[in-house]
Design an enzyme around this catalytic site. Structure first.
Site, PDB file in Angstrom:
ATOM      1  N   THR A 144      -2.756   8.045   7.525  1.00  0.00           N
ATOM      2  CA  THR A 144      -2.795   6.690   8.064  1.00  0.00           C
ATOM      3  C   THR A 144      -1.636   6.474   9.027  1.00  0.00           C
ATOM      4  O   THR A 144      -0.558   7.057   8.854  1.00  0.00           O
ATOM      5  CB  THR A 144      -2.760   5.630   6.936  1.00  0.00           C
ATOM      6  OG1 THR A 144      -2.254   4.410   7.468  1.00  0.00           O
ATOM      7  CG2 THR A 144      -1.878   6.034   5.785  1.00  0.00           C
ATOM      8  N   SER A 179       4.166   0.899   1.481  1.00  0.00           N
ATOM      9  CA  SER A 179       3.606   0.618   0.145  1.00  0.00           C
ATOM     10  C   SER A 179       3.519   1.941  -0.615  1.00  0.00           C
ATOM     11  O   SER A 179       3.618   3.021  -0.017  1.00  0.00           O
ATOM     12  CB  SER A 179       2.195   0.021   0.253  1.00  0.00           C
ATOM     13  OG  SER A 179       1.270   1.027   0.662  1.00  0.00           O
ATOM     14  N   TYR A 181       0.882   3.159  -1.756  1.00  0.00           N
ATOM     15  CA  TYR A 181      -0.289   3.860  -1.185  1.00  0.00           C
ATOM     16  C   TYR A 181       0.135   4.649   0.052  1.00  0.00           C
ATOM     17  O   TYR A 181      -0.158   5.840   0.169  1.00  0.00           O
ATOM     18  CB  TYR A 181      -1.389   2.849  -0.824  1.00  0.00           C
ATOM     19  CG  TYR A 181      -2.259   3.323   0.317  1.00  0.00           C
ATOM     20  CD1 TYR A 181      -3.131   4.398   0.149  1.00  0.00           C
ATOM     21  CD2 TYR A 181      -2.189   2.723   1.582  1.00  0.00           C
ATOM     22  CE1 TYR A 181      -3.909   4.866   1.208  1.00  0.00           C
ATOM     23  CE2 TYR A 181      -2.961   3.178   2.634  1.00  0.00           C
ATOM     24  CZ  TYR A 181      -3.815   4.255   2.446  1.00  0.00           C
ATOM     25  OH  TYR A 181      -4.565   4.718   3.484  1.00  0.00           O
ATOM     26  N   HIS A 182       0.820   3.979   0.995  1.00  0.00           N
ATOM     27  CA  HIS A 182       1.215   4.689   2.216  1.00  0.00           C
ATOM     28  C   HIS A 182       2.160   5.848   1.881  1.00  0.00           C
ATOM     29  O   HIS A 182       2.101   6.913   2.513  1.00  0.00           O
ATOM     30  CB  HIS A 182       1.871   3.715   3.203  1.00  0.00           C
ATOM     31  CG  HIS A 182       0.905   2.724   3.800  1.00  0.00           C
ATOM     32  ND1 HIS A 182       0.824   1.417   3.369  1.00  0.00           N
ATOM     33  CD2 HIS A 182      -0.028   2.866   4.769  1.00  0.00           C
ATOM     34  CE1 HIS A 182      -0.117   0.797   4.065  1.00  0.00           C
ATOM     35  NE2 HIS A 182      -0.658   1.644   4.917  1.00  0.00           N
ATOM     36  N   LYS A 185       0.326   8.965   1.049  1.00  0.00           N
ATOM     37  CA  LYS A 185      -0.160   9.701   2.224  1.00  0.00           C
ATOM     38  C   LYS A 185       0.960  10.559   2.828  1.00  0.00           C
ATOM     39  O   LYS A 185       0.704  11.650   3.334  1.00  0.00           O
ATOM     40  CB  LYS A 185      -0.663   8.711   3.280  1.00  0.00           C
ATOM     41  CG  LYS A 185      -1.881   7.927   2.858  1.00  0.00           C
ATOM     42  CD  LYS A 185      -3.112   8.820   2.835  1.00  0.00           C
ATOM     43  CE  LYS A 185      -4.374   8.019   2.685  1.00  0.00           C
ATOM     44  NZ  LYS A 185      -5.588   8.841   2.654  1.00  0.00           N
ATOM     45  N   THR A 253      -6.715 -16.208   7.451  1.00  0.00           N
ATOM     46  CA  THR A 253      -5.414 -16.123   6.777  1.00  0.00           C
ATOM     47  C   THR A 253      -4.529 -15.071   7.439  1.00  0.00           C
ATOM     48  O   THR A 253      -4.673 -13.869   7.193  1.00  0.00           O
ATOM     49  CB  THR A 253      -5.607 -15.799   5.278  1.00  0.00           C
ATOM     50  OG1 THR A 253      -6.580 -14.766   5.161  1.00  0.00           O
ATOM     51  CG2 THR A 253      -6.070 -17.016   4.507  1.00  0.00           C
ATOM     52  N   VAL A 254      -3.624 -15.565   8.285  1.00  0.00           N
ATOM     53  CA  VAL A 254      -2.648 -14.699   8.952  1.00  0.00           C
ATOM     54  C   VAL A 254      -1.382 -14.709   8.097  1.00  0.00           C
ATOM     55  O   VAL A 254      -0.907 -15.768   7.699  1.00  0.00           O
ATOM     56  CB  VAL A 254      -2.362 -15.234  10.369  1.00  0.00           C
ATOM     57  CG1 VAL A 254      -1.146 -14.555  10.983  1.00  0.00           C
ATOM     58  CG2 VAL A 254      -3.587 -15.047  11.252  1.00  0.00           C
TER      59      VAL A 254
HETATM   60  P1  NAD Z   1     -13.171   3.801   0.375  1.00  0.00           P
HETATM   61  O1  NAD Z   1     -12.438   3.292  -0.809  1.00  0.00           O
HETATM   62  O2  NAD Z   1     -14.303   2.986   0.911  1.00  0.00           O
HETATM   63  O3  NAD Z   1     -13.740   5.272   0.076  1.00  0.00           O
HETATM   64  C1  NAD Z   1     -13.033   6.242  -0.650  1.00  0.00           C
HETATM   65  C2  NAD Z   1     -14.038   7.017  -1.484  1.00  0.00           C
HETATM   66  O4  NAD Z   1     -13.352   8.055  -2.189  1.00  0.00           O
HETATM   67  C3  NAD Z   1     -14.728   6.154  -2.528  1.00  0.00           C
HETATM   68  O5  NAD Z   1     -16.127   6.330  -2.472  1.00  0.00           O
HETATM   69  C4  NAD Z   1     -14.149   6.648  -3.842  1.00  0.00           C
HETATM   70  O6  NAD Z   1     -15.069   6.537  -4.922  1.00  0.00           O
HETATM   71  C5  NAD Z   1     -13.795   8.081  -3.524  1.00  0.00           C
HETATM   72  N1  NAD Z   1     -12.704   8.616  -4.342  1.00  0.00           N
HETATM   73  C6  NAD Z   1     -11.463   8.115  -4.522  1.00  0.00           C
HETATM   74  N2  NAD Z   1     -10.741   8.889  -5.343  1.00  0.00           N
HETATM   75  C7  NAD Z   1     -11.549   9.922  -5.694  1.00  0.00           C
HETATM   76  C8  NAD Z   1     -11.391  11.055  -6.526  1.00  0.00           C
HETATM   77  N3  NAD Z   1     -10.245  11.288  -7.197  1.00  0.00           N
HETATM   78  N4  NAD Z   1     -12.428  11.930  -6.659  1.00  0.00           N
HETATM   79  C9  NAD Z   1     -13.600  11.713  -5.999  1.00  0.00           C
HETATM   80  N5  NAD Z   1     -13.811  10.648  -5.208  1.00  0.00           N
HETATM   81  C10 NAD Z   1     -12.794   9.763  -5.065  1.00  0.00           C
HETATM   82  O7  NAD Z   1     -12.082   4.080   1.516  1.00  0.00           O
HETATM   83  P2  NAD Z   1     -12.282   4.221   3.111  1.00  0.00           P
HETATM   84  O8  NAD Z   1     -11.961   2.927   3.730  1.00  0.00           O
HETATM   85  O9  NAD Z   1     -13.575   4.874   3.390  1.00  0.00           O
HETATM   86  O10 NAD Z   1     -11.108   5.220   3.456  1.00  0.00           O
HETATM   87  C11 NAD Z   1     -11.340   6.615   3.415  1.00  0.00           C
HETATM   88  C12 NAD Z   1     -10.057   7.359   3.732  1.00  0.00           C
HETATM   89  O11 NAD Z   1      -9.618   6.979   5.040  1.00  0.00           O
HETATM   90  C13 NAD Z   1      -8.918   7.059   2.779  1.00  0.00           C
HETATM   91  O12 NAD Z   1      -8.207   8.237   2.482  1.00  0.00           O
HETATM   92  C14 NAD Z   1      -8.049   6.101   3.547  1.00  0.00           C
HETATM   93  O13 NAD Z   1      -6.704   6.215   3.178  1.00  0.00           O
HETATM   94  C15 NAD Z   1      -8.275   6.543   4.982  1.00  0.00           C
HETATM   95  N6  NAD Z   1      -8.062   5.412   5.904  1.00  0.00           N
HETATM   96  C16 NAD Z   1      -8.908   4.337   5.887  1.00  0.00           C
HETATM   97  C17 NAD Z   1      -8.672   3.279   6.755  1.00  0.00           C
HETATM   98  C18 NAD Z   1      -9.574   2.067   6.776  1.00  0.00           C
HETATM   99  O14 NAD Z   1      -9.300   1.152   7.592  1.00  0.00           O
HETATM  100  N7  NAD Z   1     -10.624   2.006   5.981  1.00  0.00           N
HETATM  101  C19 NAD Z   1      -7.571   3.313   7.626  1.00  0.00           C
HETATM  102  C20 NAD Z   1      -6.733   4.438   7.611  1.00  0.00           C
HETATM  103  C21 NAD Z   1      -6.992   5.482   6.747  1.00  0.00           C
END
Ligand code: NAD
Length: 393
Positions: A144, A179, A181-182, A185, A253-254
């Site tokens: 990310t 965070s 989460y970040h 990554k 909501t900003v």
């Molecule tokens: P999401 O939550 O919609 O999808 C993630 C999927 O992974 C889900 O279906 C979940 O069930 C599955 N999952 C999670 N942990 C698992 C595990 N241990 N084993 C098997 N499956 C597992 O998320 P998203 O928005 O599609 O994001 C996908 C990826 O892209 C993530 O890694 C996220 O960090 C990255 N990302 C997303 C965005 C965004 O804006 N959506 C931005 C930057 C990075």
């Protein structure tokens, strides 16, 4: 190519799996449906009524004759992911399967630990499985832009050449994530870089910006293929949330001043970027980093864009500035490079009024499913416990 999409039941993963399949690649989805469980835990649901994955895959087969294989299991269990590698024999693995919400990771101790174990152990398992079963397989990992934070200098694509005490080196760009989460990554990026160096694996880290939109050519083919559209404070990405708010006349909501500036991209560009990365793999031993976004906006600019499009549609919308629940700069310098995917051929879909209009229209179509209580930020970075709706992870 044979491509495994880990996290293929999720927002980016589902759109990507269909896109790759439509382009003639042989695709497998790997998912444990954890995300559907987190929705239950928080009492939230996607605005769009997504179908069970087996039904989605059956519909795709009926419409196109293309089979997407399904492996149900947890990437953080080594035996499972290594058996997927053995049985499917992918040439590339696209790894989306992580807990991806910053607020979720900040709820409390349990959620922070869960996020980091799920994400870091999952990626580590994948690295070991690739080394053991096929070290030639290309790992395409979703990182990310949030890994970099908001430094007061231009953000490069992964690496920075610096001069220090008369000597020069090219080093990983400094990471200042915001965070747990970040941070997960960042830990992933370090582990992947290390294994490219010591085991000669090949990997591309896609530092993705915030994704918006829900429609791709493939999901449009049938209602049963509809993708997620998250609008709640924990999983909803900001533009999608603003469009849902506009649809029911709820204030946008900003958080704070709204000067928080980030990279953004359309989900149609996410899927294309993934294909470009797969078709142009990193070399053995190479840890490649691409910044995957197409435009940068401040949160307030997005709110103003939604407000103005909503007005043209006859919807009255106000902008509310709430105290920022996050610890972040509310106005800052931001200039991030993003040329490597364009060099490979990405032709971006830039944010237009018609796209915002279409998102608001989707939100209007499903407005009965919108719960305005879910807009209010409940997770506060400064608090150690935020388990209002939760407690069972
Ligand atoms: P999401 O939550 O919609 O999808 C993630 C999927 O992974 C889900 O279906 C979940 O069930 C599955 N999952 C999670 N942990 C698992 C595990 N241990 N084993 C098997 N499956 C597992 O998320 P998203 O928005 O599609 O994001 C996908 C990826 O892209 C993530 O890694 C996220 O960090 C990255 N990302 C997303 C965005 C965004 O804006 N959506 C931005 C930057 C990075």
């Amino acid at each position: 190519m044979r491509i495994a999409v880990l996290g293929g039941d999720g927002y980016c993963g589902w759109a990507t799996a269909l896109y790759l399949s439509s382009k003639g690649h042989t695709v497998a989805i790997v998912d444990n449906f954890a995300r559907r469980q987190w929705d239950h835990e928080l009492g939230v649901q996607t605005l769009t009524p997504i179908r069970p994955l087996t039904e989605r895959l059956k519909t795709w087969y009926e419409l196109t004759g293309k089979v997407i294989e399904l492996f149900v299991g947890d990437v953080s269990e080594y035996d499972f992911i290594s058996s997927v590698m053995k049985s499917f024999e992918p040439e590339a693995v696209v790894h989306f399967a992580e807990q991806r919400s910053a607020p979720y990771s900040m709820i409390d101790h349990k959620h922070a630990v869960f996020t980091q174990v799920n994400n870091v152990v999952g990626t580590l398992n994948l690295l070991f499985a690739v080394r053991e079963i096929d070290p030639d397989c290309h790992i395409v990992k979703l990182g990310t832009m949030g890994e970099y934070g908001t430094p007061n200098i231009d953000i490069e694509e992964g690496y920075l050449t610096i001069e220090h005490n008369g000597r020069t080196d090219t080093l990983p760009f400094p990471k200042q994530p915001g965070s747990f989460y970040h941070l997960s990554k960042v830990h992933d990026s370090h582990n992947i870089m290390f294994t490219c160096k010591v085991w000669g694996l090949r990997a591309t880290d896609l530092n993705q910006g915030v994704v918006y939109g829900t429609v791709t050519d493939e999901v449009l083919m049938d209602e049963a293929l509809i993708n997620r559209f998250d609008y709640d404070e924990v999983f909803g990405t900001v533009l999608n949330r603003f469009c849902a708010q506009a649809a029911i006349g709820s204030p946008l909501t900003v958080y704070g001043k709204g000067g928080q500036t980030r990279g953004f991209l359309d989900i149609r560009d996410t899927v294309r970027c993934i294909e470009l990365a797969c078709l142009n793999p990193a070399k053995r031993g190479e840890f490649r980093v691409f910044n995957q976004f197409t435009e940068q906006f401040s949160v307030l600019e997005l709110a103003q864009a939604v407000k103005s499009v909503a007005k043209e549609m006859g919807l009255r919308v106000e902008i509310d500035h709430l105290p920022d629940p996050r610890v972040e700069a509310e106005s800052h310098y931001y200039n991030a490079k993003h040329s490597k995917l364009a060099d490979l051929g990405l032709e971006p879909h830039l944010l237009s009024n018609s796209l915002v209009d279409s998102l608001i229209n989707i939100a209007l179509q499903y407005r009965d499913r919108i719960d305005p209580a879910l807009f209010t930020p409940q997770v506060n970075w400064r608090a150690a416990r935020n388990e209002r709706r939760t407690g069972n992870v």
